[in-house]
Design an enzyme around this catalytic site. Structure first.
Site, PDB file in Angstrom:
ATOM      1  N   HIS A  72       0.813  -1.217   0.000  1.00 53.02           N
ATOM      2  CA  HIS A  72       0.000   0.000   0.000  1.00 53.02           C
ATOM      3  C   HIS A  72       0.848   1.270   0.000  1.00 53.02           C
ATOM      4  CE1 HIS A  72       0.154   1.106   4.396  1.00 53.02           C
ATOM      5  NE2 HIS A  72       0.280  -0.198   4.583  1.00 53.02           N
ATOM      6  N   ASP A 190       5.876   2.208   7.170  1.00 48.87           N
ATOM      7  CA  ASP A 190       4.664   1.456   6.870  1.00 48.87           C
ATOM      8  C   ASP A 190       3.846   2.285   5.890  1.00 48.87           C
ATOM      9  OD1 ASP A 190       2.219   0.141   6.885  1.00 48.87           O
ATOM     10  OD2 ASP A 190       1.744   0.631   8.961  1.00 48.87           O
ATOM     11  N   GLU A 224      -5.305   1.244   2.424  1.00 54.99           N
ATOM     12  CA  GLU A 224      -5.120   0.161   3.397  1.00 54.99           C
ATOM     13  C   GLU A 224      -5.242   0.655   4.824  1.00 54.99           C
ATOM     14  OE1 GLU A 224      -3.036  -2.545   6.166  1.00 54.99           O
ATOM     15  OE2 GLU A 224      -2.580  -0.457   5.676  1.00 54.99           O
ATOM     16  N   GLU A 225      -4.765   1.862   5.104  1.00 52.36           N
ATOM     17  CA  GLU A 225      -4.748   2.360   6.482  1.00 52.36           C
ATOM     18  C   GLU A 225      -6.152   2.600   7.046  1.00 52.36           C
ATOM     19  OE1 GLU A 225      -2.390   2.117   8.304  1.00 52.36           O
ATOM     20  OE2 GLU A 225      -0.485   2.504   7.308  1.00 52.36           O
ATOM     21  N   ASP A 245       3.925  -5.929   4.143  1.00 49.97           N
ATOM     22  CA  ASP A 245       3.659  -4.880   5.122  1.00 49.97           C
ATOM     23  C   ASP A 245       4.666  -5.021   6.257  1.00 49.97           C
ATOM     24  OD1 ASP A 245       2.275  -2.763   6.520  1.00 49.97           O
ATOM     25  OD2 ASP A 245       0.457  -3.377   5.463  1.00 49.97           O
ATOM     26  N   HIS A 325       3.399   2.553  13.528  1.00 42.98           N
ATOM     27  CA  HIS A 325       2.406   3.631  13.641  1.00 42.98           C
ATOM     28  C   HIS A 325       2.808   4.676  14.680  1.00 42.98           C
ATOM     29  CE1 HIS A 325      -1.328   1.725  11.538  1.00 42.98           C
ATOM     30  NE2 HIS A 325      -0.202   1.495  10.885  1.00 42.98           N
TER      31      HIS A 325
END
Length: 353
Positions: A72, A190, A224-225, A245, A325
């Site tokens: 992504h 990410d 995706e997030e 990922d 994150h």
């Protein structure tokens, strides 16, 4: 099986350039254009979906059923929820991340007609000289932070006068650093590190003229997030899906910090047993450092695809990431290991016969 070299310098360079591009979910046109330009430079056929995701093709001897690799392009971000009377912006997260890691971030607010403004996410009670110990007792929540714009604004009317609107997207600076020891410290590894690994694999295939046994769709998703991911990008003929990922390097986890990790299960359930064993065997035969892990609080492009009803074997491979994150850090060796496994995978016989 041929094992061409993965160009580590290319991987680092393409990663650095992508990290310099803001791409929170909902604002991915620039990063999509960048990847399209790179695919064109590499000589890869691709198309854009209606929503703006990329579907590229590495042709193989067999056309159907094909296989897919998904990664992504979108990142975490924020959005303007309210223009406050004090001239600050109340915000909500885009994607799932804690306001704990937003405090102190430098940001860009993107408005209409190409307008943009710089600012900082600060706690509502940001000054110890004013609030004393209250700055240590305020909760961790998005309602407890605000954007301080670097503009001469004193109230909400001033903010609206310069053009800021509710719903404007906010991109978070990465503060990227490549260290001499091989680590990359940056927000949004990410999944831009995953994208860089995929592009390094594609480059090795194209520059070495490698013949693949089966068509491989390379899917670059853009949501995706927020949980959408691969649901709207795959074709109905995909027999195998491998998502790329991050894996969480943390106590209680078994993610390889310097190799590739094969996820055995996440919140969506166990991944395909045969496809996972195939990937593990490829790591062993190609001497790729690897581990296996199970993730408790995790979804990827795979989950959205399976929930959308795609009848495909599915797996997830990961680079090792500390503080996902949040204030992320990973090692170049892990990115290279992911690219090496992908290169071995696209050259291998299909699990689906």
């Amino acid at each position: 099986m041929s094992a061409p070299h993965i160009d580590r310098d290319y991987l680092a360079d393409i990663l650095a350039r992508m990290l310099a591009i803001h791409s929170p979910t909902g604002m991915t046109d620039e990063i999509v254009a960048f990847v399209c330009d790179e695919l064109e430079r590499l000589g890869v056929e691709f198309e854009l979906t209606r929503r703006g995701a990329i579907r590229a093709l590495l042709p193989g001897k067999r056309k159907t059923p094909d296989r897919a690799v998904a990664v992504h392009l979108d990142t975490l971000g924020a959005i303007v929820k309210e223009i406050k009377d004090n001239g600050r912006l109340a915000i909500m997260s885009v994607g799932h991340w804690s306001s704990r890691f937003a405090e102190g971030a430098r940001v860009t607010v993107y408005g209409d007609d190409g307008k943009k403004w710089r600012g900082t996410i600060v706690p509502n009670k940001a000054s110890g000289h004013t609030y004393n110990t209250e700055i240590d007792s305020q909760p961790v929540a998005w309602s407890q932070v605000e954007v301080r714009l670097d503009e001469r604004v004193a109230n909400g009317k001033d903010v609206m006068a310069i053009g800021v609107n509710i719903g404007d997207l906010i991109a978070i600076d990465t503060n990227t650093e490549f260290t001499d020891s091989g680590f990359v410290v940056s927000r949004h590894l990410d999944d831009k590190a995953g994208v860089a690994s995929v592009l390094a694999m594609i480059r090795a295939v194209m520059e070495n003229g490698i013949s693949l046994p089966v068509n491989c769709r390379v899917i670059f998703t853009i949501a995706e997030e927020v949980g959408l991911g691969g649901a709207h990008v795959l074709d109905g003929d995909v027999g195998e899906l491998v998502a790329v990922d991050n894996g969480t390097h943390a106590p209680g986890q078994n993610t390889s910090e310097y190799g590739v990790t094969i996820a055995m299960m996440d919140m969506s359930g166990p991944f395909d047993r045969k496809l996972n064993r195939h990937l593990i065997d490829l790591c062993k035969t190609s001497d790729i450092e690897h581990s296996r892990d199970v993730f408790k609080f995790y979804r990827s492009d795979v989950a959205s695809a399976l929930e959308a009803g795609y009848d495909t074997r599915a797996a997830l491979i990961c680079f090792g990431l500390d503080a996902s994150h949040g204030h992320e850090r990973a090692h170049m060796d892990s990115f290279v290991a992911v690219a090496r496994l992908l290169l071995a995978y696209v050259q291998s016989p299909p699990v689906v016969s």
